[in-house]
Design a protein around this motif. Structure first.
Motif, PDB file in Angstrom:
ATOM      1  N   GLN A   1       0.735  -0.873  -0.087  1.00  0.00           N
ATOM      2  CA  GLN A   1       0.326  -0.041   0.129  1.00  0.00           C
ATOM      3  C   GLN A   1       1.065   1.007   0.319  1.00  0.00           C
ATOM      4  N   VAL A   2       0.960   1.766  -0.969  1.00  0.00           N
ATOM      5  CA  VAL A   2       1.387   3.054  -0.801  1.00  0.00           C
ATOM      6  C   VAL A   2       0.593   4.717  -0.444  1.00  0.00           C
ATOM      7  N   VAL A   3       1.012   5.116   0.428  1.00  0.00           N
ATOM      8  CA  VAL A   3       0.225   6.354   0.452  1.00  0.00           C
ATOM      9  C   VAL A   3       1.453   7.423   0.586  1.00  0.00           C
ATOM     10  N   ALA A   4       0.797   9.301  -0.045  1.00  0.00           N
ATOM     11  CA  ALA A   4       1.859   9.846  -0.988  1.00  0.00           C
ATOM     12  C   ALA A   4       1.200  10.727   0.564  1.00  0.00           C
ATOM     13  N   ILE A   5       2.187  11.957   0.886  1.00  0.00           N
ATOM     14  CA  ILE A   5       1.192  12.805   1.351  1.00  0.00           C
ATOM     15  C   ILE A   5       2.711  14.362   1.266  1.00  0.00           C
ATOM     16  N   SER A   6       1.544  15.554   1.182  1.00  0.00           N
ATOM     17  CA  SER A   6       2.213  16.798   0.715  1.00  0.00           C
ATOM     18  C   SER A   6       1.745  17.631   2.098  1.00  0.00           C
ATOM     19  N   SER A   7       2.674  18.116   2.718  1.00  0.00           N
ATOM     20  CA  SER A   7       3.280  19.062   4.000  1.00  0.00           C
ATOM     21  C   SER A   7       3.687  20.203   3.686  1.00  0.00           C
TER      22      SER A   7
ATOM     23  N   PHE B   1      -3.548   5.025  -5.964  1.00  0.00           N
ATOM     24  CA  PHE B   1      -2.847   5.576  -4.164  1.00  0.00           C
ATOM     25  C   PHE B   1      -3.082   7.013  -3.992  1.00  0.00           C
ATOM     26  N   PRO B   2      -3.443   6.879  -2.404  1.00  0.00           N
ATOM     27  CA  PRO B   2      -4.112   7.901  -1.997  1.00  0.00           C
ATOM     28  C   PRO B   2      -2.726   9.322  -1.631  1.00  0.00           C
ATOM     29  N   TYR B   3      -3.474  11.103  -2.611  1.00  0.00           N
ATOM     30  CA  TYR B   3      -2.883  11.656  -2.162  1.00  0.00           C
ATOM     31  C   TYR B   3      -3.240  12.582  -0.671  1.00  0.00           C
ATOM     32  N   LEU B   4      -1.667  12.499   0.087  1.00  0.00           N
ATOM     33  CA  LEU B   4      -2.715  12.876   0.819  1.00  0.00           C
ATOM     34  C   LEU B   4      -2.390  14.368   1.363  1.00  0.00           C
ATOM     35  N   TYR B   5      -3.266  15.030   1.965  1.00  0.00           N
ATOM     36  CA  TYR B   5      -2.562  16.441   2.831  1.00  0.00           C
ATOM     37  C   TYR B   5      -2.342  17.124   3.961  1.00  0.00           C
ATOM     38  N   ASP B   6      -1.150  17.147   4.454  1.00  0.00           N
ATOM     39  CA  ASP B   6      -0.754  17.451   6.243  1.00  0.00           C
ATOM     40  C   ASP B   6      -0.255  19.117   6.022  1.00  0.00           C
ATOM     41  N   GLY B   7      -1.689  19.652   5.706  1.00  0.00           N
ATOM     42  CA  GLY B   7      -1.787  20.767   6.416  1.00  0.00           C
ATOM     43  C   GLY B   7      -1.156  21.764   7.106  1.00  0.00           C
TER      44      GLY B   7
END
Length: 202
Positions: A70-76, A101-107
């Motif tokens: 499972q890949v999860v990408a995060i932009s911070s 895969f999910p691309y998530l936002y770490d605001g």
């Protein structure tokens, strides 16, 4: 500013996260517990190091999805300096490169701090017990950039993007073997921290 990823101690458990994906759905680390391997990748939309591997990284994720990764990408990144990293641009970016895969936002950058991320891309690979198995480069290929290289780290612009280091690490984790050593650090642009968030190790 260029940075290398840190050599985080192996065996550390994956910090939890509760973050929105590009469609606004809330995703958590726990929802992926059924997968025997989890790769958390800190990326962003503008970084030339991310753009250099984006197509190959998306293909790698597709290759390993049926095998249990499972890949999860995060932009911070703080978007004050780079508005193109904003949440509204993440969905089009994911679509452009065919992310499956999910691309998530770490605001608020709390997740990047919890993982100890320092650059884009920065990778954290966890095994079935969600302890850290690998924190290194995708491969040794680097983009051509108009910046001085990191001290002692040549920018190998002559190499194709293969993902060989990450593939070897994932193969080992899925087979229940130790990952190959040494783990060579990733290199990329520094995460753009909000005022007051800049950690001492960044």
């Amino acid at each position: 500013m260029l940075r290398q990823s840190r050599q985080v101690d192996g065996g550390k458990r994956a910090p939890d996260f509760v973050l929105p994906d590009t469609e606004g759905r809330i995703r958590t680390c726990a929802e992926f517990d059924v997968s025997p391997a989890l790769l958390v990748a800190f990326i962003c939309n503008h970084c030339p190091f991310v753009l250099h591997i984006a197509d190959a990284f998306a293909a790698f994720a597709r290759d390993y999805a049926d095998r249990g990764l499972q890949v999860v990408a995060i932009s911070s990144n703080d978007t004050a300096e780079f508005p193109e990293d904003g949440f509204e641009h993440m969905g089009p970016f994911a679509a452009r490169y065919g992310f499956t895969f999910p691309y998530l936002y770490d605001g608020d950058q709390a997740v990047a701090l919890a993982y100890g991320a320092i650059c884009t891309p920065d990778f954290f690979l966890y095994g079935p017990d969600r302890t850290l198995a690998y924190a290194g480069q995708f491969d040794a290929s680097r983009p051509k950039i108009n910046r001085p290289p990191l001290p002692g780290v040549p920018l190998r612009t002559d190499l194709p993007v293969t993902g060989e280091d990450m593939r070897a690490a994932v193969d080992a984790v899925l087979a229940g073997r130790p990952v190959p050593e040494p783990q060579r650090p990733s290199a990329g642009c520094s995460i753009k921290w909000k005022e007051g968030k800049d950690p001492s190790w960044a």
